[in-house]
Write a protein that holds these residues in place. Structure first.
Motif, PDB file in Angstrom:
ATOM      1  N   GLY A 108     -11.708   0.216   3.285  1.00 36.30           N
ATOM      2  CA  GLY A 108     -11.145  -0.477   4.441  1.00 36.30           C
ATOM      3  C   GLY A 108     -10.569   0.549   5.400  1.00 36.30           C
ATOM      4  O   GLY A 108      -9.587   1.223   5.080  1.00 36.30           O
ATOM      5  N   VAL A 142      -0.352   2.063   0.145  1.00 39.82           N
ATOM      6  CA  VAL A 142      -1.136   0.851   0.417  1.00 39.82           C
ATOM      7  C   VAL A 142      -1.710   0.186  -0.824  1.00 39.82           C
ATOM      8  O   VAL A 142      -2.157  -0.954  -0.764  1.00 39.82           O
ATOM      9  N   LEU A 191      -3.417   3.181   7.737  1.00 39.27           N
ATOM     10  CA  LEU A 191      -2.069   2.842   7.266  1.00 39.27           C
ATOM     11  C   LEU A 191      -1.571   3.904   6.290  1.00 39.27           C
ATOM     12  O   LEU A 191      -0.437   4.373   6.374  1.00 39.27           O
ATOM     13  N   ILE A 244      -0.931  -3.570   9.693  1.00 37.50           N
ATOM     14  CA  ILE A 244      -2.334  -3.267   9.983  1.00 37.50           C
ATOM     15  C   ILE A 244      -2.713  -3.631  11.416  1.00 37.50           C
ATOM     16  O   ILE A 244      -3.658  -3.080  11.983  1.00 37.50           O
ATOM     17  N   ARG A 298      -1.146  -6.881   5.850  1.00 34.21           N
ATOM     18  CA  ARG A 298      -2.312  -6.172   5.306  1.00 34.21           C
ATOM     19  C   ARG A 298      -3.634  -6.837   5.666  1.00 34.21           C
ATOM     20  O   ARG A 298      -4.682  -6.409   5.219  1.00 34.21           O
ATOM     21  N   HIS A 299      -3.599  -7.939   6.443  1.00 38.98           N
ATOM     22  CA  HIS A 299      -4.825  -8.690   6.699  1.00 38.98           C
ATOM     23  C   HIS A 299      -5.134  -8.823   8.186  1.00 38.98           C
ATOM     24  O   HIS A 299      -4.243  -9.049   8.992  1.00 38.98           O
ATOM     25  N   SER A 333      -0.808  -6.014  -5.521  1.00 39.27           N
ATOM     26  CA  SER A 333      -0.415  -4.795  -4.807  1.00 39.27           C
ATOM     27  C   SER A 333       0.771  -4.110  -5.491  1.00 39.27           C
ATOM     28  O   SER A 333       0.830  -2.892  -5.582  1.00 39.27           O
ATOM     29  N   LEU A 335      -7.349   1.150  -1.796  1.00 41.35           N
ATOM     30  CA  LEU A 335      -7.955   1.717  -0.592  1.00 41.35           C
ATOM     31  C   LEU A 335      -9.467   1.531  -0.624  1.00 41.35           C
ATOM     32  O   LEU A 335     -10.102   1.305   0.405  1.00 41.35           O
ATOM     33  N   GLU A 364      -8.988   0.488   8.280  1.00 40.16           N
ATOM     34  CA  GLU A 364      -7.592   0.342   8.752  1.00 40.16           C
ATOM     35  C   GLU A 364      -6.602   0.672   7.640  1.00 40.16           C
ATOM     36  O   GLU A 364      -5.520   1.185   7.901  1.00 40.16           O
ATOM     37  N   ARG A 365      -6.959   0.374   6.405  1.00 39.62           N
ATOM     38  CA  ARG A 365      -6.067   0.718   5.286  1.00 39.62           C
ATOM     39  C   ARG A 365      -5.920   2.235   5.163  1.00 39.62           C
ATOM     40  O   ARG A 365      -4.849   2.746   4.831  1.00 39.62           O
TER      41      ARG A 365
END
Length: 571
Positions: free
Chosen positions: A542, A492, A548, A556, A346-347, A444, A495, A544-545
């Motif tokens: 985010g 995810v 996903l 990611i 996730r990073h 999460s 968000l 990219e999130r």
């Protein structure tokens, strides 16, 4: 009369609408190219069947190729990146040498006639080639992306070639659609797009995990190299240079007292000035020290490029607030950076953020905007990227399309942080790794439980404890919580993170000091509260999130074109 060779550009309308017509069927050419995008053939409701008989030029990369009929012709599956589908192309040996055409990865530009294939085949249309215009050959023994199924992890070693794969090209189109949808949403709602700086001198999150921007190291290396090649002058060298200046000065004095000619005095003064310049250079060089410049035992950043410490931004929020406090509704959309040594799925060290900021807006307005924006993005993909979403649903996440439909059409649940903690404390059918108690930052697993198990839809949690949130968030009347909100979604978790900003000067100044941050870098930010302060709110998504969430891809690193993470910054 000489012939006129000037070229007149075609009208704009002609440039923008290059079409091929045949019997009422129209196919769009690519702008600024003679080729027809494969999408404009196969993306039609009839799969391209109505274009039979048209002459077209297409270009693309061979996904699979095979010679048939004892080498008399070849089938090529051609893809140009405009859509997930491949165009079947048939080339006869009389048209071109088939050997270089069939390897996976070969690039070709071909022209020919679109024809209806024999009955019983899955294609609705195919291209019979009458001319190979261009060929970019491939050595199949060396090409690193064979047509066998490749893992996304393997592809990260070939970031420059991985867009040629079905998955990464589909992600690229989905990412592009979400970026376009982002600008469309905010522009339609009267927001101004503001470019905030990538280099900053303030830490928005207060976390300190920032990449430093400095020229001190390269400057120190230059000095070290310079001193090796030309060592510093000795004291004797400097004394000799001082003596030379003195002597040349005496010569000038004597010429003046002897009332020498103007030319003689000018020449002597020039010699004296040269001696002074040489001395100055020697004294400058004597000051050169290897290593980083120091002052009071610490690195002297006043000698750095910006005359102070500077970093890559972790967020454009603080800067875009200054525009919200003058232009009312604004947003920024750009890269942000975290020097966090994390290898989780996730990073990333470099990622993109969408950050709107709205003046005269409270937390409710902020939540309304965030919900409308996420719904808009989901609907946009359903309307504009359905073929790519079908690919994702088939290959990565069967529920991807249903999830988009649900989010686009369902009101989000809204609960306070305290309500969320109470709900999680009562969970008996699952054991959380992180203990649930008031004051923790929800993990999460907690966020996903609320969205995937408890409510089965997006959830907005608001009014978080002030101890776990940033200094700029508005302190609520209870003195314990801040007007912060997170949008949680299935797949995810978090968000979006946002808040109403603290507009009261005395309160925000105290918050900065209480969090152990220096006031000086935030004086400009405090000015926004000193001069014409205004209630305002905003959030960060985010990017990219979001990808996903939409695609169902797990890591990611596979939804950004060029991933940067600890140990890797390819290209």
């Amino acid at each position: 009369m000489s012939e006129d060779h000037t070229h007149t550009a075609p009208p704009v309308a002609e440039l923008a609408n290059a079409t091929l017509n045949d019997g009422g069927s129209t196919v769009m050419r690519a702008h600024f190219s003679q080729r027809v995008p494969i999408r404009s053939i196969l993306g039609r409701p009839d799969g391209g069947a109505g274009l039979a008989g048209q002459k077209v030029t297409v270009g693309g990369w061979v996904k699979t190729g095979r010679e048939q009929g004892k080498g008399t012709f070849a089938f090529l599956e051609l893809n140009d990146g405009s859509c997930p589908a491949n165009l079947q192309v048939i080339v006869e040996a009389s048209v071109a040498d088939l050997g270089p055409l069939v390897p996976t990865g070969t690039c070709v530009s071909v022209s020919g006639e679109l024809k209806t294939p024999p009955e019983g085949t899955k294609q609705k249309i195919e291209l019979r080639v009458d001319r190979v215009i261009e060929l970019g050959p491939v050595d199949p023994a060396k090409y690193p992306l064979p047509k066998t199924r490749l893992t996304l992890e393997f592809l990260r070693d070939f970031v420059h070639l991985r867009p040629r794969t079905n998955t990464i090209s589909a992600v690229a189109r989905i990412r592009n659609a979400l970026a376009y949808a982002t600008h469309t949403f905010f522009q339609q709602h009267g927001f101004l797009y503001v470019h905030t700086p990538i280099i900053t001198t303030s830490d928005c999150e207060g976390a300190g995990e920032m990449f430093q921007v400095t020229t001190l190291i390269s400057e120190a290396e230059k000095v070290e190299k310079e001193l090796k090649e030309n060592p510093s002058p000795s004291e004797a060298d400097i004394e000799a240079a001082k003596l030379a200046v003195q002597e040349k000065g005496e010569v000038v004095k004597k010429l003046k007292s002897d009332k020498a000619s103007k030319e003689e005095i000018s020449a002597a003064v020039a010699v004296l000035n040269k001696a002074k310049e040489d001395l100055s250079k020697l004294e400058e060089r004597a000051k050169l020290q290897p290593g980083l410049p120091k002052k009071d035992g610490k690195i002297d950043y006043s000698r750095d490029f910006f005359a102070r410490q500077a970093f890559l931004t972790v967020s454009g929020q603080l800067q875009v607030e200054s525009f919200a406090c003058a232009l009312s509704s604004v947003y920024t959309f750009g890269p942000t950076f975290r020097a966090e040594h994390s290898h989780t799925s996730r990073h990333l060290a470099e990622f993109w953020m969408v950050e709107p900021e709205i003046a005269f807006a409270d937390l409710q307005d902020d939540m309304n905007c965030a919900e409308a924006y996420v719904k808009f993005l989901c609907q946009w993909l359903l309307d504009n990227c359905y073929d790519d979403m079908e690919f994702m649903a088939k290959n990565f996440d069967k529920g991807a399309i249903d999830r988009l439909k649900m989010v686009a059409s369902t009101p989000f649940v809204r609960i306070t942080y305290s309500e969320a903690v109470d709900i999680l404390k009562q969970v008996t059918d699952k054991k959380f790794e992180n203990k649930v108690e008031w004051g923790i930052d929800l993990a999460s697993e907690h966020e996903r439980y609320l969205t995937e198990v408890k409510y089965k839809k997006p959830v907005i949690v608001y009014n978080y404890p002030k101890g776990i949130k940033a200094f700029y968030m508005k302190v609520n009347d209870d003195g314990e919580t801040v007007a912060a909100m997170d949008v949680l979604v299935p797949k995810v978790g978090e968000l979006i993170g946002g808040s109403q900003r603290e507009e009261r000067y005395d309160v925000i100044q105290k918050r900065i000091l209480d969090m152990g941050l220096p006031l000086e870098p935030y004086e400009w930010y405090l000015d926004l509260r000193r001069y014409g302060t205004v209630k305002h709110s905003g959030f960060g998504l985010g990017f990219e999130r979001m990808i996903l969430f939409a695609t169902g891809i797990d890591n990611i690193r596979d939804v950004i074109p060029f991933p940067r993470y600890p140990g890797r910054a390819d290209l």
